[in-house]
Design a protein around this motif. Structure first.
Motif, PDB file in Angstrom:
ATOM      1  N   GLY A 226      61.255 107.450 -15.814  1.00 39.80           N
ATOM      2  CA  GLY A 226      60.404 106.431 -15.230  1.00 39.80           C
ATOM      3  C   GLY A 226      60.594 105.076 -15.883  1.00 39.80           C
ATOM      4  N   ASP A 227      59.785 104.123 -15.464  1.00 39.05           N
ATOM      5  CA  ASP A 227      59.840 102.760 -15.985  1.00 39.05           C
ATOM      6  C   ASP A 227      59.114 102.686 -17.327  1.00 39.05           C
ATOM      7  N   LEU A 228      59.764 102.119 -18.309  1.00 37.61           N
ATOM      8  CA  LEU A 228      59.225 102.030 -19.663  1.00 37.61           C
ATOM      9  C   LEU A 228      57.919 101.235 -19.701  1.00 37.61           C
ATOM     10  N   LEU A 229      57.889 100.086 -19.054  1.00 37.12           N
ATOM     11  CA  LEU A 229      56.704  99.226 -19.074  1.00 37.12           C
ATOM     12  C   LEU A 229      55.518  99.885 -18.376  1.00 37.12           C
ATOM     13  N   THR A 230      55.778 100.507 -17.256  1.00 37.76           N
ATOM     14  CA  THR A 230      54.697 101.190 -16.534  1.00 37.76           C
ATOM     15  C   THR A 230      54.102 102.310 -17.375  1.00 37.76           C
ATOM     16  N   GLY A 231      54.951 103.088 -18.019  1.00 39.27           N
ATOM     17  CA  GLY A 231      54.471 104.155 -18.894  1.00 39.27           C
ATOM     18  C   GLY A 231      53.656 103.621 -20.050  1.00 39.27           C
ATOM     19  N   ALA A 232      54.097 102.500 -20.628  1.00 39.85           N
ATOM     20  CA  ALA A 232      53.367 101.899 -21.750  1.00 39.85           C
ATOM     21  C   ALA A 232      51.999 101.398 -21.303  1.00 39.85           C
ATOM     22  N   VAL A 233      51.932 100.777 -20.151  1.00 40.79           N
ATOM     23  CA  VAL A 233      50.648 100.260 -19.649  1.00 40.79           C
ATOM     24  C   VAL A 233      49.684 101.412 -19.359  1.00 40.79           C
TER      25      VAL A 233
ATOM     26  N   GLY B  56      53.257 106.295 -26.753  1.00 37.09           N
ATOM     27  CA  GLY B  56      53.448 107.631 -26.191  1.00 37.09           C
ATOM     28  C   GLY B  56      53.752 107.590 -24.703  1.00 37.09           C
ATOM     29  N   GLY B  57      53.065 106.725 -23.984  1.00 37.35           N
ATOM     30  CA  GLY B  57      53.315 106.591 -22.553  1.00 37.35           C
ATOM     31  C   GLY B  57      54.723 106.107 -22.263  1.00 37.35           C
ATOM     32  N   ALA B  58      55.203 105.188 -23.084  1.00 40.55           N
ATOM     33  CA  ALA B  58      56.563 104.681 -22.912  1.00 40.55           C
ATOM     34  C   ALA B  58      57.590 105.772 -23.177  1.00 40.55           C
TER      35      ALA B  58
ATOM     36  N   LEU C 144      52.611 115.314 -24.051  1.00 43.89           N
ATOM     37  CA  LEU C 144      51.229 114.908 -23.782  1.00 43.89           C
ATOM     38  C   LEU C 144      50.251 115.504 -24.792  1.00 43.89           C
ATOM     39  N   VAL C 145      50.457 116.745 -25.166  1.00 42.24           N
ATOM     40  CA  VAL C 145      49.598 117.371 -26.174  1.00 42.24           C
ATOM     41  C   VAL C 145      49.734 116.642 -27.506  1.00 42.24           C
ATOM     42  N   ALA C 146      50.946 116.290 -27.881  1.00 46.51           N
ATOM     43  CA  ALA C 146      51.162 115.554 -29.137  1.00 46.51           C
ATOM     44  C   ALA C 146      50.518 114.182 -29.088  1.00 46.51           C
ATOM     45  N   ILE C 147      50.616 113.507 -27.956  1.00 47.11           N
ATOM     46  CA  ILE C 147      50.021 112.174 -27.812  1.00 47.11           C
ATOM     47  C   ILE C 147      48.503 112.259 -27.903  1.00 47.11           C
TER      48      ILE C 147
ATOM     49  N   GLU D 280      43.715 100.936 -31.960  1.00 46.13           N
ATOM     50  CA  GLU D 280      44.665 101.925 -32.472  1.00 46.13           C
ATOM     51  C   GLU D 280      45.024 102.941 -31.392  1.00 46.13           C
ATOM     52  N   ARG D 281      44.006 103.423 -30.682  1.00 45.25           N
ATOM     53  CA  ARG D 281      44.264 104.391 -29.612  1.00 45.25           C
ATOM     54  C   ARG D 281      45.109 103.768 -28.514  1.00 45.25           C
ATOM     55  N   GLY D 282      44.881 102.502 -28.213  1.00 44.85           N
ATOM     56  CA  GLY D 282      45.662 101.811 -27.194  1.00 44.85           C
ATOM     57  C   GLY D 282      47.126 101.682 -27.587  1.00 44.85           C
ATOM     58  N   LEU D 283      47.378 101.333 -28.849  1.00 44.51           N
ATOM     59  CA  LEU D 283      48.762 101.204 -29.319  1.00 44.51           C
ATOM     60  C   LEU D 283      49.494 102.540 -29.326  1.00 44.51           C
ATOM     61  N   VAL D 284      48.827 103.560 -29.804  1.00 49.61           N
ATOM     62  CA  VAL D 284      49.452 104.893 -29.823  1.00 49.61           C
ATOM     63  C   VAL D 284      49.658 105.392 -28.394  1.00 49.61           C
TER      64      VAL D 284
END
Length: 67
Positions: free
Chosen positions: A43-50, A33-35, A10-13, A25-29
């Motif tokens: 956890g679920d990859l898609l949920t983390g990405a969203v 990172g969430g994924a 989380l600190v790196a993200i 750009e912030r949304g893509l990064v």
């Protein structure tokens, strides 16, 4: 061990998201990172990405990231 991995991730993200210039750009990064963090904790990859993408887009609005 798991908590320290999540904290470091989380600190790196947040540091990477702060270096981006606009919401897209912030949304893509944030989505990437969430994924990664979501997959690392089982956890679920898609949920983390969203969640990461939304957090990246709005982080400057709540004062976490510079504009």
């Amino acid at each position: 061990m798991r908590k320290s991995i999540i904290t470091v991730g989380l600190v790196a993200i947040i540091g990477t998201v702060a270096a981006c210039d606009n919401d897209a750009e912030r949304g893509l990064v944030g989505a990437a990172g969430g994924a990664v963090v979501s997959r690392a904790v089982g956890g679920d990859l898609l949920t983390g990405a969203v969640i990461g993408g939304v957090g990246g887009v709005f982080c400057d609005d709540v004062g976490v990231c510079p504009k």
